[in-house]
Enzyme design. Structure first.
Site, PDB file in Angstrom:
ATOM      1  N   ARG A  51       0.845  -1.200   0.000  1.00  0.00           N
ATOM      2  CA  ARG A  51       0.000   0.000   0.000  1.00  0.00           C
ATOM      3  C   ARG A  51       0.880   1.250   0.000  1.00  0.00           C
ATOM      4  O   ARG A  51       0.571   2.252  -0.641  1.00  0.00           O
ATOM      5  CB  ARG A  51      -0.938  -0.001   1.211  1.00  0.00           C
ATOM      6  CG  ARG A  51      -1.662   1.334   1.415  1.00  0.00           C
ATOM      7  CD  ARG A  51      -2.774   1.272   2.447  1.00  0.00           C
ATOM      8  NE  ARG A  51      -2.440   0.502   3.618  1.00  0.00           N
ATOM      9  CZ  ARG A  51      -1.685   0.949   4.646  1.00  0.00           C
ATOM     10  NH1 ARG A  51      -1.160   2.156   4.601  1.00  0.00           N
ATOM     11  NH2 ARG A  51      -1.472   0.168   5.688  1.00  0.00           N
ATOM     12  N   TYR A 103     -16.771  16.492 -15.841  1.00  0.00           N
ATOM     13  CA  TYR A 103     -17.203  15.099 -15.720  1.00  0.00           C
ATOM     14  C   TYR A 103     -18.220  14.950 -14.588  1.00  0.00           C
ATOM     15  O   TYR A 103     -18.053  15.504 -13.497  1.00  0.00           O
ATOM     16  CB  TYR A 103     -15.969  14.228 -15.474  1.00  0.00           C
ATOM     17  CG  TYR A 103     -16.269  12.807 -15.081  1.00  0.00           C
ATOM     18  CD1 TYR A 103     -17.116  12.013 -15.850  1.00  0.00           C
ATOM     19  CD2 TYR A 103     -15.693  12.249 -13.947  1.00  0.00           C
ATOM     20  CE1 TYR A 103     -17.388  10.703 -15.485  1.00  0.00           C
ATOM     21  CE2 TYR A 103     -15.942  10.935 -13.578  1.00  0.00           C
ATOM     22  CZ  TYR A 103     -16.799  10.172 -14.354  1.00  0.00           C
ATOM     23  OH  TYR A 103     -17.076   8.883 -13.993  1.00  0.00           O
ATOM     24  N   ASP A 175      -7.659  18.372 -14.845  1.00  0.00           N
ATOM     25  CA  ASP A 175      -7.867  17.013 -15.316  1.00  0.00           C
ATOM     26  C   ASP A 175      -7.467  16.974 -16.787  1.00  0.00           C
ATOM     27  O   ASP A 175      -8.129  17.567 -17.637  1.00  0.00           O
ATOM     28  CB  ASP A 175      -9.337  16.624 -15.128  1.00  0.00           C
ATOM     29  CG  ASP A 175      -9.605  15.160 -15.440  1.00  0.00           C
ATOM     30  OD1 ASP A 175      -8.851  14.579 -16.249  1.00  0.00           O
ATOM     31  OD2 ASP A 175     -10.570  14.599 -14.900  1.00  0.00           O
ATOM     32  N   LYS A 200      -8.411   5.582 -19.173  1.00  0.00           N
ATOM     33  CA  LYS A 200      -8.746   6.073 -20.496  1.00  0.00           C
ATOM     34  C   LYS A 200      -7.560   5.918 -21.451  1.00  0.00           C
ATOM     35  O   LYS A 200      -7.075   4.825 -21.675  1.00  0.00           O
ATOM     36  CB  LYS A 200      -9.229   7.517 -20.382  1.00  0.00           C
ATOM     37  CG  LYS A 200     -10.272   7.762 -19.269  1.00  0.00           C
ATOM     38  CD  LYS A 200     -11.470   6.857 -19.359  1.00  0.00           C
ATOM     39  CE  LYS A 200     -12.642   7.290 -18.459  1.00  0.00           C
ATOM     40  NZ  LYS A 200     -12.362   7.274 -17.021  1.00  0.00           N
TER      41      LYS A 200
END
Length: 387
Positions: A51, A103, A175, A200
Site C-alpha cells: 500500500r 465530468y 484534469d 482512459k
C-alpha cells in the site's frame, strides 16, 4: 543520456523502466507482493508494504511523471481516487471554483460528498477568464479545470486561468484525461497539479482502472504521498503493469485517434441531422485558436447535437454496430453514449440543460478503426433512429 534528453515518443517507451538486472527481462515485472523482507527492524530496501509502495507502481509513477514533465507522480486505484486526494487538501470553510462543464463523477463528489464537510463550490464558464476572476473569494483555495471539457469540448486558457489562481494564492489543478500528456502538458503552462484517469487513453485498451496525480511541487507531492498511504486507494501491480504497457503505444494511438476524430467531426459538421459539432479541431469551434496554441493536436473526443428528443437520441446510440454503447473513453475501440442518461445523469436535468447538456447531445470516443467504417455506422444509426 537522461530521460529529459529524449522526446515524448521515446520517453513513453523507456522512461522509468530498465531491464531487470538479474534476468535481463525487458518488461517491468509484476511485483505481486503485499510485504517485503527487512534486513533489520526498520531497515528495509525501499519497500515495506505494497500500500505504501510497490516496485511496479514506482516504475509507472516515474514513467507518467516523465510524460507530463513533472518531478513527481502518484498513482491511485481510479481517477476518482486521484481527484479525492486533491480534495483532501481542503479544509472546512474552503471554496472551490470549477467549470460548469465537467465530468459528472467529479461534480458528484463535489456536490454530494465534500459539501457536507463545509466546502463550497462555484461553477462558471471557464472559457471566460473574467468569469473565473469574478468567482474568486478570500476563501477560494482551489481552481479546478478540465480542457477540453467533458462533454462539450470547451477549451480553457490554462496559462490565463492558472495566473488568476496564483494571484489569489489558490492552487490550480487540471484534469488532463481527454488531452493526455502527448497532446497537452499543463504543468508547463502554470498548473500546479495534473490528474488523469489512467483508465482512459493512458491505459488505452479498456482493461484497467486507475488514476494519477503529477506535480512539480515537493510539498504537494509529500502530502499526496501521505494521503495515498493513509487512505489506501492505491492500484495493484497488475494494473500498473497494464498501464505501463499502454503508455508505450500512446503516441501512435493518439495520432490515429486525432486523425479519425478530425475527419469524423468535419463529416458530422456537414450532416443534415446534426445541429452542432463540438470538436476543437474545427476552425468554427470558439476555442480553436486557444487549443491550437496549447495543444499539439485536438484529441479523439467529440460531441454533437442531434435534432432529436431524449428517446430518439437514446435509440440512435443504441443502433450503432461499430461504435459500442458504453461509458468511459480512450480505448482503441470507438464508444458512444448519451450524457443525459449515462455519464451526466447524476446532474439534475435543469442544471444539466442550463450548462448546455441537452437531451440530444451525443458524446463519442473515436477509436482507431477505419474512419469510413465509423462514418457508415453513424449514417445507418441515424437512418434507423431519426427517419
Amino acid at each position: 543520456m537522461s530521460d529529459d534528453d529524449f522526446r515524448i515518443e521515446t520517453r513513453s517507451i523507456h522512461a522509468g523502466q530498465e531491464p531487470d538486472e538479474e534476468t535481463g527481462a525487458l518488461m517491468t515485472p509484476i511485483h505481486a507482493n503485499s510485504t517485503y523482507e527487512q534486513d533489520a527492524p526498520g531497515d528495509h530496501r525501499g519497500y515495506e508494504y505494497s500500500r505504501t509502495g510497490n516496485p511496479t507502481r514506482t516504475d509507472l509513477e516515474a514513467n507518467l511523471a516523465s510524460l507530463e514533465n513533472a518531478e513527481h507522480g502518484r498513482c491511485f486505484s481510479s481517477g476518482m481516487g486521484a481527484i479525492n486526494t486533491v480534495l483532501n487538501l481542503l479544509e472546512a470553510g474552503d471554496h472551490v471554483v470549477s467549470g460548469e462543464d465537467i465530468y459528472g463523477g467529479t461534480r458528484r463528489i463535489f456536490d454530494q460528498v465534500y459539501t457536507q464537510y463545509d466546502v463550497e463550490f462555484s461553477y462558471v464558464d471557464m472559457t471566460d477568464l473574467d468569469a473565473i476572476e469574478a468567482a474568486f473569494r478570500d476563501e477560494t483555495a482551489l481552481l479546478w479545470l478540465e480542457t477540453p471539457t467533458n462533454p462539450l469540448m470547451s477549451i480553457v486558457d490554462i496559462a490565463g486561468a492558472a495566473e488568476i489562481a496564483h494571484d489569489h494564492d489558490a492552487l490550480c489543478a487540471i484534469d488532463n484525461t481527454f488531452a493526455t500528456p502527448y497532446l497537452q502538458r499543463p504543468l508547463d503552462l502554470g498548473a500546479d497539479v495534473v490528474t488523469h484517469s489512467l483508465t482512459k487513453y493512458l491505459g488505452g485498451h479498456s482493461d484497467v482502472v486507475g488514476g494519477a496525480l503529477l506535480t512539480n511541487d515537493d510539498e504537494l507531492d509529500e502530502r499526496f504521498g501521505f494521503y495515498q498511504n493513509s487512505v489506501g486507494a492505491t492500484p495493484g501491480p497488475h494494473e500498473c503493469f497494464l498501464v505501463l504497457r499502454g503508455t508505450k503505444t500512446l503516441p501512435v494511438r493518439m495520432d490515429r485517434h486525432c486523425d479519425n476524430a478530425r475527419e469524423l467531426a468535419a463529416w458530422l459538421d456537414d450532416h443534415p441531422d446534426v445541429d452542432t459539432v463540438y470538436y476543437p479541431g474545427l476552425e468554427s469551434h470558439p476555442g480553436h485558436d486557444v487549443a491550437a496554441e496549447q495543444m499539439d493536436d485536438f484529441g479523439g473526443m467529440l460531441s454533437f447535437e442531434l435534432d432529436a428528443s431524449l428517446d430518439e437520441a437514446a435509440e440512435f446510440v443504441s443502433s450503432t454496430d461499430v461504435f459500442t454503447l458504453a461509458e468511459s473513453l480512450g480505448g482503441v475501440e470507438s464508444l458512444i453514449e448519451q450524457p443525459a442518461t449515462m455519464t451526466h445523469a447524476s446532474i439534475p436535468r435543469e442544471e444539466r440543460v442550463a450548462a448546455g447538456l441537452s437531451d440530444g447531445l451525443i458524446r463519442a470516443s473515436v477509436g482507431v478503426e477505419h474512419v469510413e467504417d465509423l462514418k457508415a455506422d453513424l449514417r445507418q444509426a441515424m437512418e434507423s433512429a431519426l427517419e
